[in-house]
Design a protein around this motif. Structure first.
Motif, short mmCIF file in Angstrom:
data_model
loop_
_atom_site.label_atom_id
_atom_site.label_comp_id
_atom_site.label_asym_id
_atom_site.label_seq_id
_atom_site.Cartn_x
_atom_site.Cartn_y
_atom_site.Cartn_z
N ARG A 1 0.84 -1.14 0.03
CA ARG A 1 0.00 0.03 -0.06
C ARG A 1 0.90 1.29 0.02
O ARG A 1 0.42 2.33 0.45
CB ARG A 1 -0.87 0.06 1.15
CG ARG A 1 -0.43 0.00 2.41
CD ARG A 1 -1.30 -0.13 3.46
NE ARG A 1 -1.95 -1.66 3.57
CZ ARG A 1 -2.94 -2.01 3.85
NH1 ARG A 1 -3.77 -0.94 4.37
NH2 ARG A 1 -3.41 -3.28 3.88
N ARG B 1 -4.38 7.36 12.35
CA ARG B 1 -4.04 7.46 10.91
C ARG B 1 -3.12 8.64 10.71
O ARG B 1 -2.21 8.38 9.75
CB ARG B 1 -5.59 7.70 10.27
CG ARG B 1 -5.46 7.68 8.84
CD ARG B 1 -6.90 7.49 7.92
NE ARG B 1 -7.58 8.89 8.27
CZ ARG B 1 -7.54 9.76 7.17
NH1 ARG B 1 -6.56 9.91 6.29
NH2 ARG B 1 -8.15 11.03 7.49
N ASP C 1 -18.06 2.36 11.55
CA ASP C 1 -19.16 3.15 12.21
C ASP C 1 -19.71 2.53 13.54
O ASP C 1 -20.65 3.27 14.13
CB ASP C 1 -20.23 3.49 11.09
CG ASP C 1 -19.65 4.42 10.09
OD1 ASP C 1 -18.47 5.01 10.50
OD2 ASP C 1 -20.25 4.65 9.22
N VAL D 1 -13.06 -3.46 13.54
CA VAL D 1 -13.51 -2.87 12.46
C VAL D 1 -13.36 -3.93 11.39
O VAL D 1 -14.55 -3.80 10.40
CB VAL D 1 -12.52 -1.73 12.20
CG1 VAL D 1 -12.84 -1.07 10.78
CG2 VAL D 1 -12.51 -0.55 13.28
N GLN D 2 -12.64 -4.59 11.41
CA GLN D 2 -12.58 -5.95 10.04
C GLN D 2 -14.19 -6.43 10.37
O GLN D 2 -14.55 -7.11 9.38
CB GLN D 2 -11.53 -6.73 10.31
CG GLN D 2 -10.37 -5.99 9.86
CD GLN D 2 -10.19 -5.44 8.43
OE1 GLN D 2 -10.72 -6.24 7.60
NE2 GLN D 2 -9.62 -4.32 8.27
N LEU D 3 -14.62 -6.62 11.47
CA LEU D 3 -15.88 -7.57 11.64
C LEU D 3 -16.96 -6.79 11.62
O LEU D 3 -18.03 -7.08 11.00
CB LEU D 3 -15.62 -8.29 13.07
CG LEU D 3 -14.57 -9.08 13.23
CD1 LEU D 3 -14.71 -9.86 14.69
CD2 LEU D 3 -14.88 -10.38 12.23
N VAL D 4 -17.05 -5.50 12.01
CA VAL D 4 -18.13 -4.72 12.19
C VAL D 4 -18.17 -3.52 11.57
O VAL D 4 -19.28 -2.86 11.40
CB VAL D 4 -18.60 -4.45 13.73
CG1 VAL D 4 -18.80 -5.87 14.34
CG2 VAL D 4 -17.66 -3.77 14.30
N GLY D 5 -17.10 -2.90 11.21
CA GLY D 5 -16.99 -1.80 10.34
C GLY D 5 -16.76 -0.60 11.26
O GLY D 5 -17.18 -0.70 12.61
N LEU E 1 -14.44 -6.28 3.88
CA LEU E 1 -15.18 -5.75 4.73
C LEU E 1 -16.80 -5.68 4.26
O LEU E 1 -17.73 -6.07 4.96
CB LEU E 1 -14.91 -4.47 5.17
CG LEU E 1 -15.48 -3.86 6.75
CD1 LEU E 1 -15.61 -4.83 7.56
CD2 LEU E 1 -15.06 -2.36 6.95
N ALA F 1 -5.46 0.37 -2.75
CA ALA F 1 -4.95 -0.84 -1.69
C ALA F 1 -6.20 -0.57 -0.76
O ALA F 1 -6.65 -1.54 -0.14
CB ALA F 1 -3.74 -0.39 -1.05
#
Lengths: 586, 473
Positions: free
Chosen positions: A426, A498, A484, A478-482, B391, B383
């Protein structure tokens, strides 16, 4: 490589067999590790095994068309390097033959074989300024004079460590070649500007000390999170494409060492060319002179003979130790130690030795430890203090850190900069993974940073580490539920993290300004992010919705601090703007 | 000095052992004559005062202990002349196109000597391949070695052909004559099928590229050991044309996996201690001796650029072949199975792809000022979009923020519009970069944190992101 004089050449032997770089000879009177000349063309080799009448030799050059029956000559001396003025600004192959001289002698851009050349120019004259007078007592390694070698570096002429020392009876001053005697002692010992040292033995020193000064690299993630000490050891493992070489180049360019020895061990030819072309044009940030003035390059690219790849690491560290004896801080970069280990494996397998893990020889761990132990912060015999910092890149197959070279290296080095293919993909550069990396020097270096940069250096760093750790945990959710679905304060933490990643950890090696970041700036950028953090959480507590907080238009300017030359004013203004905009919200 | 022996003691796989009474040089060429008068060629792998080990290129079938062994007293040479252009040769360098014998101007040993790093010139001349995923994101430069990492069943040959057909150096095209901008193509086939070979040959003939090509053909049913010399012949020819005759040479080697299999076969026959997955421990050194024969030399006009193709067994890039290759070459281009099944042509996955020499070959004065920034920004955005796709599968698009949805849209459009272009389309760099701006302009300006502010002002396509801005307000 030091050349044997005619009289050194002793008993002749004969080639018995040839298989790639491994040659056996019979009737050769040679000691272990002696340098020998093989065949009619006089290819350089080294004795690596003696069994009865059969001597096994690893040859540093291509052996095509060499046949049994050809002569072998021993020089009676182990592989040594030439030490003296003229090593800086030079580029050598793995056995210290200057590549520019080879090009001239061979008259071609391709490396022919059987051509030898001394590591330093024996004819050039240097200005010798004595530091001793008749009647002075000198001992081994004592400095007897100074040669202004490059605008950056004064070369200190020392009594060779294997001399006895005594009273000075004659001193010269003025222009001499490296072979002229410049100081004479009462016991008949003559000191020249040239000495030789066998590469596989460590140069003696008085005492190894605990390093307490950082090797400031100008790289935010290194200085800020995982610092290395002057005299420290570090490993940079990473799969291909993750930026090992760029990181090594950045260190070679910007680290605040007096001398840089860069060993390109089994790597790409074009990369070495880049260094040769770039460094003379770049400016040393501390002295303002050309970077090349403090650099010695050793280039043994992947297609050059494998035996010379095995020796190039030793050539490099011996040169580093020589400058350390003068009282300099030396940084040695080895790119890559995996290629060195593979060279050992290749030779070992040709010798049909019993293999250890993954085919590497059983002595791999010992050799790696031996190499890194030659680094350190030393009290030298002559009273000066100097250091050798060793930074080795590791290229684990398939990026798998559990392989023997990485594992054996990690047992020795105290700093670990783990490169990460995901980050590289990335384009997060330098792609150093902040969760996996570590530095065991942090505590002993903190006092320096606190005295020289900012009193709360360690505290602020700990804050950054905490936020990054929290982010890692939150990311799993976050990977599971997002994103928000998280509570507002955690969303805000993610936002702060970040900025830590984008504005602080990322650094553009190819940007004129961002490529080097002094510790003060590293501290200031982190400070600005912390200001945002503190103000933002106050706003959140005052009831401002998180979207409004993260939406302020001053915050993205954090990402631009790195490229600012006049960063002090920029940071100050930015902090004011962020504070103002956030306070307006409530 | 051509002494003949009838002293074969052992024949094992591709190896023959023979006793000798006179010294034989390492690497020397050997001719073995079988009982029925056939001649096989081989090379000395190990030489001692009593016996030699010979690796036979054309297979050991039919060799018996009475066969005679002749040592030619020289190492393997390639016959070189400019007239090789347009010729089709076998995997051992013999003409197979029915044309006349080769009349060499010069012969050179095929084990090339290493280029002195001091004599190299750093490669930084941009090659326009006309493929956006390469030009825009992983730029190729003259003198680079950039392999294609592919796998069985993927269209790597089409991509290689597209590059061979379209590759030019733009600036020189605008000059008085465009002779210098065309590449001479050296094609080294190792163990590929007749069908694949035909695909290449047809394309070469159709586009007239054959005239400026030299083709070396070792097909799947040719002896495996022969494959170990094919790339060396090809590269020796490439070096000759580049550094003696001032050509810019593009070398395509396919398939390196077959080459490595041949190395393993020889290693096993010699009972060597194997390294990872049975491949010899010296495979890194061996591959480096091929790949490092790319580059530029100071004071020489020509250049050697390499595009080796390898198929990753089991699509696994940690397999020793792609792994060691990646450590030697200056980047890699990944051909991706998912993109291929989506019908993207060429199916280049830019995320793991990389061109190490890109940074020095692009930018102001070389390509375009905004090239580096665009590429970085698109990488980062793609990316991020890729990440979000995982997700979305769990929580669905509605659960994601406006910003996240934007990134998802970008990732889709990036694949459908930027990477997808067809194997026959030739996009110049301007087109590629402008297309990049069009896609990036989906984002509000603040999101473009990797692009210089002045460049955003100059190139940002207003209106593209309008709907999102409205949606937010």
């Amino acid at each position: 490589m030091s050349q044997a004089t005619e009289s050194d050449v002793r008993e002749d032997g004969q080639i018995e067999s040839v298989s790639g770089p491994v040659v056996t000879a019979v009737d050769l009177d040679a000691k272990m590790n002696d340098v020998v000349y093989v065949g009619h063309e006089g290819l350089m080799g080294e004795v690596i095994e003696i069994e009865g009448n059969i001597t096994t030799i690893q040859v540093y050059e291509e052996t095509s068309a060499v046949s049994p029956g050809e002569p072998v000559e021993s020089t009676g001396a182990p592989l040594s390097v030439d030490l003296g003025p003229g090593m800086l600004d030079a580029i050598y192959d793995g056995v210290q033959r200057p590549l520019d001289v080879l090009e001239e002698k061979m008259g071609s851009a391709f490396l022919d074989r059987g051509v030898d050349a001394p590591g330093i120019d024996l004819e050039k004259t240097w200005e010798f300024n004595p530091e001793v007078a008749e009647g002075d007592e000198v001992g081994p390694n004592d400095i007897v004079g100074i040669v202004p070698e490059t605008p950056s570096i004064d070369h200190k002429v020392m009594v060779p460590p294997d001399y006895e020392g005594g009273e000075v009876v004659d001193v010269q001053s003025g222009d001499y070649t490296v072979e002229d005697t410049v100081v004479e002692l009462d016991n008949g010992e003559e000191i020249t500007m040239h000495q030789e040292w066998p590469v596989r033995s460590q140069r003696p020193a008085d005492e190894k000390q605990t390093p307490t000064t950082p090797l400031v690299s100008g790289q935010r993630i290194l200085d800020g999170l995982f610092p290395i000490a002057k005299g420290g050891t570090a490993a940079i493992p990473g799969p291909f494409g993750s930026g090992k070489t760029v990181t090594q180049h950045q260190l070679a360019k910007w680290a605040d060492a007096d001398i840089v020895v860069y060993v390109g061990c089994g790597e790409r030819g074009n990369e070495m060319t880049e260094v040769i072309e770039d460094f003379p044009e770049l400016e040393d940030p501390t002295t303002g002179n050309a970077l090349m003035d403090r650099t010695c390059l050793i280039a043994n690219t992947s297609n050059m003979p494998v035996a010379a790849r095995e020796s190039c690491i030793y050539t490099g560290i011996t040169i580093a130790e020589y400058f350390r004896d003068m009282g300099y801080d030396v940084a040695l970069m080895a790119d890559s130690t995996s290629r060195w280990a593979e060279a050992m494996r290749e030779i070992s397998s040709r010798l049909e030795e019993m293999p250890g893990e993954e085919g590497y020889p059983a002595y791999l761990a010992a050799r790696l430890a031996e190499f890194y132990e030659r680094a350190g912060y030393f009290q030298n015999i002559n009273g000066t203090e100097g250091s050798v910092s060793a930074i080795g890149a590791v290229s684990p197959p398939g990026g798998d850190f559990s392989e023997p070279v990485t594992q054996n290296t990690l047992r020795i080095v105290k700093t670990f900069w783990a490169l990460d293919a995901d980050l590289a993909e990335r384009r997060h550069f330098p792609a150093i993974n902040w969760n996996e990396s570590y530095s065991l020097y942090r505590d002993q270096l903190d006092p320096w940073f606190e005295d020289n940069v900012a009193g709360d250096w360690a505290e602020q760093r700990q804050w950054a580490i905490d936020v990054l750790d929290e982010e890692t945990e939150l990311q799993e959710i976050v990977q599971l539920v997002g994103k928000d679905a998280l509570p507002e304060d955690q969303q805000l933490t993610l936002e702060i993290a970040r900025y830590l990643r984008e504005a602080w950890l990322q650094q553009d090696a190819f940007h004129d300004t961002d490529t080097f970041c002094e510790p003060e700036k590293t501290y200031a950028i982190l400070g600005a992010i912390k200001t945002l953090n503190d103000e933002a959480f106050e706003a959140l507590e005052a009831g401002v919705p998180v979207e409004e907080i993260t939406d302020i238009d001053a915050a993205p300017r954090l990402n631009r601090i790195g490229v600012q030359e006049e960063w002090e004013a920029y940071v100050e203004e930015l902090e004011d703007d962020m504070t103002e905009q956030l306070r307006e919200l409530y | 000095m051509q002494k003949e022996y009838q002293t074969i003691t052992e024949i094992s796989g591709p190896l023959v052992f023979a006793e000798v009474d006179e010294p034989v040089g390492y690497d020397e060429i050997v001719e073995i004559e079988t009982g029925d008068g056939e001649t096989r060629r081989g090379q000395v792998l190990e030489s001692t005062s009593e016996f030699v080990a010979i690796q036979v290129f054309e297979g050991t079938e039919g060799i018996d202990r009475n066969s005679s062994v002749r040592f030619l007293g020289e190492t393997m040479q390639m016959k070189l002349t400019e007239d090789l252009l347009g010729r089709v040769l076998s995997g051992t360098g013999e003409p197979i196109d029915g044309g006349p014998e080769i009349e060499p101007d010069e012969e050179r040993p095929i084990v090339g000597e290493a280029i002195n790093p001091y004599s190299r010139e750093y490669p930084e001349e941009f090659i326009q391949t006309g493929v956006s995923a390469i030009d825009g994101m992983n730029t190729l430069v003259r003198g680079q070695k950039l392999p294609i990492f592919s796998a069985s069943g993927l269209p790597h040959s089409d991509l290689a052909l597209q590059i061979a057909r379209q590759a030019t150096v733009p600036e020189e095209e605008e000059g008085d004559d465009d002779e210098g901008s065309e590449f001479a193509v050296i094609f080294g086939a190792m163990g590929i099928t007749q069908e694949e070979a035909n695909e290449f040959m047809d394309d070469f003939e159709r586009t007239g590229a054959l005239e400026r090509s030299v083709v070396f053909m070792n097909l799947a049913d040719d002896p495996a050991v022969e494959r170990t010399v094919t790339p060396r012949l090809a590269l020796t020819t490439a070096e000759y044309l580049a550094f003696e005759k001032d050509y810019h040479v593009l070398v395509i080697l396919t398939d390196m996996t077959n080459y490595c299999e041949a190395l393993r076969e020889i290693g096993a026959a010699r009972e060597e201690v194997p390294g990872r997955r049975g491949y010899p421990g010296y495979m890194y050194t061996d591959l480096a001796q091929l790949y490092e024969r790319a580059g530029r030399i100071e004071g020489k006009e020509g250049s050697v650029t390499q595009i080796p193709i390898l198929t990753m067994p089991g699509d696994d890039d940690t397999h020793p072949i792609p792994d060691l290759t990646g450590y030697i070459t200056e980047g890699q281009i990944y051909v991706d199975r998912d993109l291929n099944s989506q019908g993207v042509e060429p199916p280049v996955n830019v995320l793991p792809s990389l061109s190490r020499l890109m940074d020095d070959g692009i930018g102001e004065g070389l390509t375009r000022e905004d090239h580096g920034d665009i590429s970085n920004q698109m990488y980062a955005a793609y990316a991020e979009g890729e990440d979000l796709r995982d997700l979305v599968n769990i929580v669905g698009r509605e659960a994601l923020s406006e910003r996240d949805n934007l990134y998802l849209d970008f990732a889709d459009r990036f694949e459908e519009e930027f990477v997808q272009q067809g194997f026959q389309t030739n996009r110049d760099l301007e087109e590629t970069l402008d297309l990049g701006w069009e896609l990036l302009s989906m984002f509000p300006k603040e999101e473009l944190n990797r692009v210089d502010e002045d460049l955003i002002e100059e190139h940002y396509v207003e209106g593209e992101s309008a709907e999102t801005v409205e949606a937010e307000e």
